[in-house]
Scaffold this motif. Structure first.
Motif, PDB file in Angstrom:
ATOM      1  N   PRO A  67       0.885  -1.192  -0.001  1.00 55.46           N
ATOM      2  CA  PRO A  67       0.052  -0.031  -0.066  1.00 55.46           C
ATOM      3  C   PRO A  67       0.866   1.269  -0.249  1.00 55.46           C
ATOM      4  O   PRO A  67       1.901   1.441   0.703  1.00 55.46           O
ATOM      5  CB  PRO A  67      -0.873  -0.130   1.334  1.00 55.46           C
ATOM      6  N   GLY A  68       0.501   1.998  -0.903  1.00 58.49           N
ATOM      7  CA  GLY A  68       1.126   3.705  -0.972  1.00 58.49           C
ATOM      8  C   GLY A  68       2.245   3.475  -2.002  1.00 58.49           C
ATOM      9  O   GLY A  68       2.742   4.649  -2.044  1.00 58.49           O
ATOM     10  N   MET A  69       2.915   2.591  -2.586  1.00 65.70           N
ATOM     11  CA  MET A  69       3.962   2.390  -3.339  1.00 65.70           C
ATOM     12  C   MET A  69       3.198   2.455  -4.705  1.00 65.70           C
ATOM     13  O   MET A  69       2.944   1.338  -5.200  1.00 65.70           O
ATOM     14  CB  MET A  69       4.847   1.120  -2.958  1.00 65.70           C
ATOM     15  N   GLY A  70       3.454   3.485  -5.266  1.00 62.49           N
ATOM     16  CA  GLY A  70       3.002   3.800  -6.680  1.00 62.49           C
ATOM     17  C   GLY A  70       3.698   2.794  -7.717  1.00 62.49           C
ATOM     18  O   GLY A  70       3.427   2.077  -8.622  1.00 62.49           O
ATOM     19  N   SER A  71       5.231   3.054  -7.572  1.00 55.48           N
ATOM     20  CA  SER A  71       6.145   2.316  -8.448  1.00 55.48           C
ATOM     21  C   SER A  71       7.436   2.735  -7.756  1.00 55.48           C
ATOM     22  O   SER A  71       7.623   3.234  -6.562  1.00 55.48           O
ATOM     23  CB  SER A  71       6.085   3.035  -9.940  1.00 55.48           C
ATOM     24  N   ALA A  72       8.551   2.201  -8.218  1.00 49.04           N
ATOM     25  CA  ALA A  72       9.797   2.506  -7.780  1.00 49.04           C
ATOM     26  C   ALA A  72      10.235   3.877  -7.797  1.00 49.04           C
ATOM     27  O   ALA A  72      11.211   4.346  -7.081  1.00 49.04           O
ATOM     28  CB  ALA A  72      10.917   1.658  -8.672  1.00 49.04           C
ATOM     29  N   PRO A 170      -3.372  15.812 -18.749  1.00 51.19           N
ATOM     30  CA  PRO A 170      -3.489  15.830 -17.308  1.00 51.19           C
ATOM     31  C   PRO A 170      -3.510  14.415 -16.590  1.00 51.19           C
ATOM     32  O   PRO A 170      -3.107  14.170 -15.582  1.00 51.19           O
ATOM     33  CB  PRO A 170      -4.671  16.536 -16.925  1.00 51.19           C
ATOM     34  N   ASN A 171      -4.407  13.500 -17.206  1.00 48.55           N
ATOM     35  CA  ASN A 171      -4.610  12.242 -16.960  1.00 48.55           C
ATOM     36  C   ASN A 171      -3.436  11.281 -16.712  1.00 48.55           C
ATOM     37  O   ASN A 171      -3.080  10.802 -15.672  1.00 48.55           O
ATOM     38  CB  ASN A 171      -5.521  11.431 -17.742  1.00 48.55           C
ATOM     39  N   GLY A 172      -2.357  11.662 -17.657  1.00 51.19           N
ATOM     40  CA  GLY A 172      -1.080  11.108 -17.600  1.00 51.19           C
ATOM     41  C   GLY A 172      -0.398  11.480 -16.363  1.00 51.19           C
ATOM     42  O   GLY A 172       0.246  10.518 -15.764  1.00 51.19           O
ATOM     43  N   ILE A 173      -0.269  12.736 -15.876  1.00 53.05           N
ATOM     44  CA  ILE A 173       0.233  13.104 -14.660  1.00 53.05           C
ATOM     45  C   ILE A 173      -0.551  12.650 -13.581  1.00 53.05           C
ATOM     46  O   ILE A 173       0.138  11.997 -12.558  1.00 53.05           O
ATOM     47  CB  ILE A 173       0.468  14.562 -14.587  1.00 53.05           C
ATOM     48  N   LEU A 174      -1.809  12.256 -13.294  1.00 50.81           N
ATOM     49  CA  LEU A 174      -2.478  11.977 -12.428  1.00 50.81           C
ATOM     50  C   LEU A 174      -2.026  10.497 -12.100  1.00 50.81           C
ATOM     51  O   LEU A 174      -1.843  10.145 -10.962  1.00 50.81           O
ATOM     52  CB  LEU A 174      -3.834  12.516 -12.428  1.00 50.81           C
ATOM     53  N   LYS A 175      -2.083   9.684 -13.275  1.00 51.21           N
ATOM     54  CA  LYS A 175      -1.806   8.446 -13.095  1.00 51.21           C
ATOM     55  C   LYS A 175      -0.433   7.907 -12.405  1.00 51.21           C
ATOM     56  O   LYS A 175      -0.231   7.184 -11.823  1.00 51.21           O
ATOM     57  CB  LYS A 175      -1.998   7.821 -14.327  1.00 51.21           C
ATOM     58  N   ASP A 176       0.419   8.910 -12.542  1.00 51.31           N
ATOM     59  CA  ASP A 176       1.700   8.699 -11.865  1.00 51.31           C
ATOM     60  C   ASP A 176       1.736   8.996 -10.406  1.00 51.31           C
ATOM     61  O   ASP A 176       2.795   8.954  -9.727  1.00 51.31           O
ATOM     62  CB  ASP A 176       2.677   9.687 -12.639  1.00 51.31           C
ATOM     63  N   LEU A 177       0.664   9.601  -9.880  1.00 48.60           N
ATOM     64  CA  LEU A 177       0.566   9.775  -8.419  1.00 48.60           C
ATOM     65  C   LEU A 177      -0.112   8.859  -7.682  1.00 48.60           C
ATOM     66  O   LEU A 177      -1.139   8.082  -8.180  1.00 48.60           O
ATOM     67  CB  LEU A 177      -0.219  11.150  -8.116  1.00 48.60           C
ATOM     68  N   THR A 178       0.138   8.538  -6.469  1.00 47.77           N
ATOM     69  CA  THR A 178      -0.253   7.367  -5.775  1.00 47.77           C
ATOM     70  C   THR A 178      -1.834   8.075  -5.116  1.00 47.77           C
ATOM     71  O   THR A 178      -1.784   9.350  -5.177  1.00 47.77           O
ATOM     72  CB  THR A 178       0.409   6.865  -4.545  1.00 47.77           C
ATOM     73  N   ARG A 179      -2.733   7.435  -4.564  1.00 45.60           N
ATOM     74  CA  ARG A 179      -3.817   7.900  -4.083  1.00 45.60           C
ATOM     75  C   ARG A 179      -3.537   8.905  -2.928  1.00 45.60           C
ATOM     76  O   ARG A 179      -4.072   9.871  -2.806  1.00 45.60           O
ATOM     77  CB  ARG A 179      -4.645   6.902  -3.442  1.00 45.60           C
ATOM     78  N   ARG A 180      -2.358   8.532  -2.242  1.00 46.79           N
ATOM     79  CA  ARG A 180      -2.175   9.454  -1.010  1.00 46.79           C
ATOM     80  C   ARG A 180      -1.551  10.792  -1.542  1.00 46.79           C
ATOM     81  O   ARG A 180      -1.773  11.810  -0.978  1.00 46.79           O
ATOM     82  CB  ARG A 180      -1.091   8.970  -0.237  1.00 46.79           C
ATOM     83  N   GLN A 181      -0.850  10.674  -2.582  1.00 54.19           N
ATOM     84  CA  GLN A 181      -0.224  11.918  -3.150  1.00 54.19           C
ATOM     85  C   GLN A 181      -1.309  12.780  -3.771  1.00 54.19           C
ATOM     86  O   GLN A 181      -1.364  14.017  -3.727  1.00 54.19           O
ATOM     87  CB  GLN A 181       0.693  11.538  -4.371  1.00 54.19           C
TER      88      GLN A 181
END
Length: 247
Positions: A67-72, A170-181
């Motif tokens: 949980p919380g880890m979007g990617s490396a 904008p959707n491209g940037i938002l997909k790079d954010l985790t839910r918490r971010q």
């Protein structure tokens, strides 16, 4: 340089698999002379513990699938906010992209989970001594261009992260954010300070600090004011184009 064996050493192990945490903790204590291992099951919890013990943690090991880890890439902010901590990924994934993203984020190593205790000990010792460890598989030739083309239905599928982060996507940037971010970004847009964000999300201020650093990096801005402006445009643009609830 590693600390002398007589000096107490503290580590953080972040993995949502309790049994793997226990096994890794045993290696750190029994084989590598760590005096304390703090076990956590999520990125947020790991960041909170790092903040509580700022300057006192020697090693932090992170799983990618928790949980919380979007990617490396999530490791970038950890390295920025806790530069004295030796931070590495310990993951079941052997995907070449995950390994390269971890190195780009500043990881001191990328350790496969399937190793035996003796090999895991040897590799962690290498990392603690200042070496950057990557799996030998990284030296293998990547898939051919033809294979990548046949596996990818369109150029969009192989676009780089930076190409997705253009102002018109904008959707491209938002997909790079985790839910918490995303939660933190919404509160920055609302003008909240770190202390207020911490209270609203039940996080430590140290954890919020790391999430803010990650947001500034992802949004490619240098301060909170710019993040608020850019974040408002992204969030409201996304909301206008998508009526589904925010994940």
């Amino acid at each position: 340089m590693t600390k002398p064996l007589s000096v107490p050493r503290r580590a953080v192990v972040a993995d949502d698999d309790e049994y793997f945490r226990l096994a890794l903790s045993a290696i750190l204590v029994r084989r590598l002379n760590f005096t304390e291992v703090i076990e956590t099951g999520s990125l947020d919890e790991a960041l909170a513990r790092l903040g509580e013990h700022d300057g006192e943690v020697d090693l932090a090991l992170f799983d990618l699938d928790m949980p919380g880890m979007g990617s490396a890439k999530s490791l970038s902010a950890v390295r920025e906010c806790f530069p004295s901590v030796v931070a590495a990924i310990v993951s079941a994934s052997t995907d070449r992209r995950d390994i390269l993203l971890a190195l780009e984020a500043g990881a001191h190593g990328y350790v496969p989970k399937g190793l035996g205790a003796a090999e895991m000990t040897r590799i962690i010792e290498m990392i603690l001594s200042g070496a950057i460890y990557v799996p030998p598989s990284l030296a293998e030739a990547p898939p051919s261009a033809a294979a990548r083309t046949s596996a990818s239905p369109s150029p969009a599928a192989i676009s780089s992260p930076s190409s997705r982060q253009e102002d018109d996507d904008p959707n491209g940037i938002l997909k790079d954010l985790t839910r918490r971010q995303r939660d933190v970004l919404m509160l920055i847009v609302d003008g909240k300070a770190n202390k207020e964000i911490a209270r609203a999300l039940s996080l430590s201020e140290g954890t919020v600090k790391v999430h803010v650093a990650a947001l500034l990096r992802t949004l490619k801005v240098s301060n909170r004011a710019a993040a608020a402006v850019h974040g408002a445009r992204l969030l409201f643009s996304n909301r206008d184009g998508d009526d589904s609830p925010r994940p």
